[in-house]
Design a protein around this motif. Structure first.
Motif, mmCIF file in Angstrom:
data_model
loop_
_atom_site.group_PDB
_atom_site.id
_atom_site.type_symbol
_atom_site.label_atom_id
_atom_site.label_comp_id
_atom_site.label_asym_id
_atom_site.label_seq_id
_atom_site.Cartn_x
_atom_site.Cartn_y
_atom_site.Cartn_z
ATOM 1 N N GLN A 160 5.535 -12.625 -7.594
ATOM 2 C CA GLN A 160 5.458 -11.348 -8.300
ATOM 3 C C GLN A 160 4.253 -10.539 -7.827
ATOM 4 O O GLN A 160 4.357 -9.331 -7.586
ATOM 5 C CB GLN A 160 5.377 -11.585 -9.810
ATOM 6 C CG GLN A 160 5.343 -10.293 -10.626
ATOM 7 C CD GLN A 160 5.308 -10.559 -12.122
ATOM 8 O OE1 GLN A 160 5.396 -11.707 -12.571
ATOM 9 N NE2 GLN A 160 5.199 -9.504 -12.907
ATOM 10 N N ASP A 161 3.115 -11.208 -7.665
ATOM 11 C CA ASP A 161 1.917 -10.518 -7.180
ATOM 12 C C ASP A 161 2.078 -10.085 -5.730
ATOM 13 O O ASP A 161 1.621 -9.006 -5.339
ATOM 14 C CB ASP A 161 0.691 -11.420 -7.318
ATOM 15 C CG ASP A 161 0.183 -11.522 -8.758
ATOM 16 O OD1 ASP A 161 0.456 -10.583 -9.536
ATOM 17 O OD2 ASP A 161 -0.459 -12.533 -9.092
ATOM 18 N N LEU A 162 2.738 -10.909 -4.911
ATOM 19 C CA LEU A 162 2.915 -10.570 -3.500
ATOM 20 C C LEU A 162 3.752 -9.305 -3.324
ATOM 21 O O LEU A 162 3.573 -8.556 -2.353
ATOM 22 C CB LEU A 162 3.566 -11.726 -2.747
ATOM 23 C CG LEU A 162 2.695 -12.962 -2.529
ATOM 24 C CD1 LEU A 162 3.516 -14.090 -1.911
ATOM 25 C CD2 LEU A 162 1.502 -12.642 -1.634
ATOM 26 N N GLU A 163 4.675 -9.047 -4.250
ATOM 27 C CA GLU A 163 5.529 -7.863 -4.167
ATOM 28 C C GLU A 163 4.918 -6.650 -4.853
ATOM 29 O O GLU A 163 5.512 -5.574 -4.844
ATOM 30 C CB GLU A 163 6.900 -8.174 -4.792
ATOM 31 C CG GLU A 163 7.679 -9.272 -4.079
ATOM 32 C CD GLU A 163 7.945 -8.943 -2.620
ATOM 33 O OE1 GLU A 163 8.198 -7.759 -2.318
ATOM 34 O OE2 GLU A 163 7.877 -9.865 -1.773
ATOM 35 N N SER A 164 3.751 -6.797 -5.435
ATOM 36 C CA SER A 164 3.090 -5.685 -6.132
ATOM 37 C C SER A 164 2.139 -4.961 -5.184
ATOM 38 O O SER A 164 1.778 -5.497 -4.127
ATOM 39 C CB SER A 164 2.311 -6.214 -7.328
ATOM 40 O OG SER A 164 1.184 -6.982 -6.890
ATOM 41 N N ILE A 187 -11.256 -3.830 5.816
ATOM 42 C CA ILE A 187 -10.710 -5.111 6.286
ATOM 43 C C ILE A 187 -9.188 -5.019 6.435
ATOM 44 O O ILE A 187 -8.639 -5.313 7.493
ATOM 45 C CB ILE A 187 -11.103 -6.265 5.342
ATOM 46 C CG1 ILE A 187 -12.636 -6.413 5.312
ATOM 47 C CG2 ILE A 187 -10.453 -7.571 5.789
ATOM 48 C CD1 ILE A 187 -13.140 -7.511 4.398
ATOM 49 N N ALA A 188 -8.495 -4.568 5.384
ATOM 50 C CA ALA A 188 -7.039 -4.408 5.462
ATOM 51 C C ALA A 188 -6.646 -3.116 6.173
ATOM 52 O O ALA A 188 -5.480 -2.934 6.524
ATOM 53 C CB ALA A 188 -6.427 -4.440 4.068
ATOM 54 N N LYS A 207 1.580 -8.635 -0.154
ATOM 55 C CA LYS A 207 1.962 -9.526 0.947
ATOM 56 C C LYS A 207 1.399 -9.011 2.274
ATOM 57 O O LYS A 207 0.836 -9.784 3.063
ATOM 58 C CB LYS A 207 3.480 -9.645 1.024
ATOM 59 C CG LYS A 207 3.979 -10.551 2.136
ATOM 60 C CD LYS A 207 5.494 -10.608 2.162
ATOM 61 C CE LYS A 207 5.983 -11.579 3.239
ATOM 62 N NZ LYS A 207 5.504 -11.213 4.596
ATOM 63 N N ASP A 208 1.556 -7.710 2.519
ATOM 64 C CA ASP A 208 1.045 -7.133 3.760
ATOM 65 C C ASP A 208 -0.475 -7.127 3.781
ATOM 66 O O ASP A 208 -1.098 -7.341 4.831
ATOM 67 C CB ASP A 208 1.580 -5.714 3.934
ATOM 68 C CG ASP A 208 3.093 -5.682 4.065
ATOM 69 O OD1 ASP A 208 3.646 -6.618 4.675
ATOM 70 O OD2 ASP A 208 3.717 -4.738 3.549
ATOM 71 N N GLY A 209 -1.075 -6.869 2.628
ATOM 72 C CA GLY A 209 -2.531 -6.894 2.546
ATOM 73 C C GLY A 209 -3.103 -8.262 2.863
ATOM 74 O O GLY A 209 -4.095 -8.384 3.594
ATOM 75 N N ILE A 210 -2.461 -9.311 2.343
ATOM 76 C CA ILE A 210 -2.900 -10.682 2.624
ATOM 77 C C ILE A 210 -2.733 -10.996 4.104
ATOM 78 O O ILE A 210 -3.596 -11.642 4.724
ATOM 79 C CB ILE A 210 -2.126 -11.689 1.759
ATOM 80 C CG1 ILE A 210 -2.416 -11.464 0.264
ATOM 81 C CG2 ILE A 210 -2.485 -13.116 2.155
ATOM 82 C CD1 ILE A 210 -3.870 -11.607 -0.124
#
Length: 499
Positions: A160-164, A187-188, A207-210
């Motif tokens: 859920q957090d990865l899609e936010s 950084i990102a 997800k993209d940020g990670i």
């Protein structure tokens, strides 16, 4: 017919699998991979040097010379796809790199704050309080555990957090605004203001940020001689397309500079592309053609009466204009930091003025990268924009914060030269240029185009698009097959990073 072109002997053979016009980086990569697959390739450029929109041009200034990048500011992450591609293709034999020393975040007052990008950097950073350091360490620990496939839920980021939106996840982690801004924009490398998700044109998902944090983290320490996450080509970014062109030449590609294409040849029965006419008058034929997206090419007269209206038809730009990138270049005689020559400066959205909706990046490069004389520096600025006025305003605001700019320098002239006032605290601009690049890319039947230099800080998106275009044209071919022998596999030790 140009004098240079008329002096060229006829090109042999006259039939090719692929003709490429323009020697920019994505086209040079495609010619290299096509040649490695045994395709017959002709690579043309109307200019006298390699690189097109990705070139490093020799700029004379006060009896000295500079290598000025047209697509800056730009770097290569030590662990990104472009490095892997350079190694896989063998282009690393023709180019050397040096690391960018450090990164900073800047505000309207010109104050530079270190970007703490490692555990050691966090502990050493005097601008962070103890609480901020602990928060940042806990966040990076969670990211590393997640990337390492943590064994329990507390060590993983939920789906859920990865899609936010990434900014919402950072708020959930209770990171203060200062730390959140550093992570998002330094950084990102987010381009647009992430705090207003509804109005943001490009919302960065968690997800993209990670993934971007993982790229940054894996880049730090990949090469022993690299101080940080970024690399810069010695002599400038124009060395990259030249390296791939050399690799293509080894595999049989024919390169011809100073040779404009003046018309497309169309089959009179089908109306499809079949070849090009050069300024020398010679007609050459190919199955596929790649042009610059900004090309304006008149079609030649076709003998069939039913096709005569095509005589005046033009392909204008091949592409659909999407966004613009405002770029700026400054030359100074002193560094922004007396102890550092090569570094990145990031201006997060709204850090300079309330209406600033995009981040601005600046890169200072010194003489140790062989782009300018000793004791002088080149600064590159860029930001995404919708129109020239918005872009110029943003660049001037960034320059004002760290440089001394005479009032007359706010004109859009790209040729004004200024004298340095040694009494000023900030480095004074000796010369500057401001310009706008339009981002276009499209295709027309069997005629393709590659991307213009985008607003990103690295080449990943550009090279991804180039390789996808190659695979679309030749779906059954590999990317650089057997370019590295089993006895000499791809090895980071073969990649030259100078100290």
């Amino acid at each position: 017919m140009s004098e240079d072109a008329s002096s060229y002997p006829p090109i042999e053979p006259t039939n090719f699998d692929l003709i490429v016009v323009g020697t920019g980086l994505p086209k040079s990569v495609i010619t290299a991979v096509a040649s490695a697959n045994g395709k017959t390739v002709l690579h043309l450029d109307p200019n006298s040097s390699y690189g097109s929109h990705y070139a490093s041009l020799e700029h004379p200034f006060q009896i000295t010379k500079f290598n000025i990048d047209l697509c800056g500011p730009r770097v290569l992450f030590c662990a990104d796809k472009s490095i892997d591609l350079i190694l896989k293709s063998g282009a690393n034999q023709y180019i050397d790199f040096k690391s960018i020393d450090s990164s900073f975040v800047c505000d309207a007052s010109g104050r530079l704050t270190n970007v703490p990008d490692s555990r050691a950097a966090i502990f050493k950073d005097k601008s962070l309080g103890l609480t901020e350091k602990n928060q940042l360490m806990r966040f990076f620990k969670l990211v590393q555990q997640h990337l390492g496939g943590g064994e329990n839920e507390n060590e993983r980021i939920s789906e859920q957090d990865l899609e936010s939106p990434f900014v919402e996840f950072l708020k959930k982690m209770r990171l203060p605004p200062k730390i959140k801004s550093i992570i998002l924009y330094a950084i990102a490398m987010a381009d647009y203001d992430q705090d207003n998700v509804e109005l943001c044109q490009d919302v960065l998902q968690t997800k993209d940020g990670i993934d971007r944090l993982a790229l940054y983290n894996s880049s730090v320490g990949r090469f022993p001689n690299a101080l940080g996450a970024f690399l810069y080509p010695i002599y400038g970014h124009g060395e990259l397309p030249q390296a791939f062109c050399r690799r293509a030449a080894v595999k049989g590609c024919i390169h011809v500079l100073r040779m404009p294409m003046i018309a497309l040849l169309m089959d009179k029965c089908t109306g499809h592309y079949k070849g090009v006419r050069l300024s020398s008058g010679q007609d050459l034929f190919s199955h596929q053609l790649i042009l610059d997206p900004s090309s304006v090419v008149p079609l030649p007269l076709i003998s069939s009466p039913t096709d005569s209206p095509r005589e005046n038809r033009q392909i204008l730009g091949l592409g659909d204009e999407k966004r613009k990138v405002a770029r700026g270049i400054c030359i100074t005689r002193s560094s922004l930091r007396p102890d550092t020559s090569n570094f990145l400066v990031v201006y997060p959205p709204r850090s300079l003025y309330p209406e600033q909706v995009t981040s601005i990046r600046a890169l200072q490069i010194g003489s140790d990268l062989a782009v300018c004389p000793s004791g002088m520096f080149v600064l590159y600025f860029c930001t995404l924009c919708h129109d020239a006025n918005q872009g110029i305003k943003s660049l001037n605001a960034a320059m004002d914060s760290i440089l001394t700019l005479p009032k007359s320098s706010h004109s859009e002239s790209s040729t004004t030269v200024y004298s340095e006032n040694s009494a000023e605290v900030k480095p004074t601009v000796l010369w500057k240029a401001l310009y706008i690049q339009e981002l276009t890319m499209d295709q027309f039947e069997s005629i393709n185009s590659t991307a213009m230099p985008d607003g990103n800080f690295n080449y990943n998106n550009i090279l991804d698009a180039a390789l996808k275009l190659f695979q679309k044209m030749y779906p059954d071919e590999e990317l650089f097959p057997e370019t590295v022998s089993p006895e000499n596999p791809e090895d980071d030790n073969e990649f030259s990073v100078e100290t």
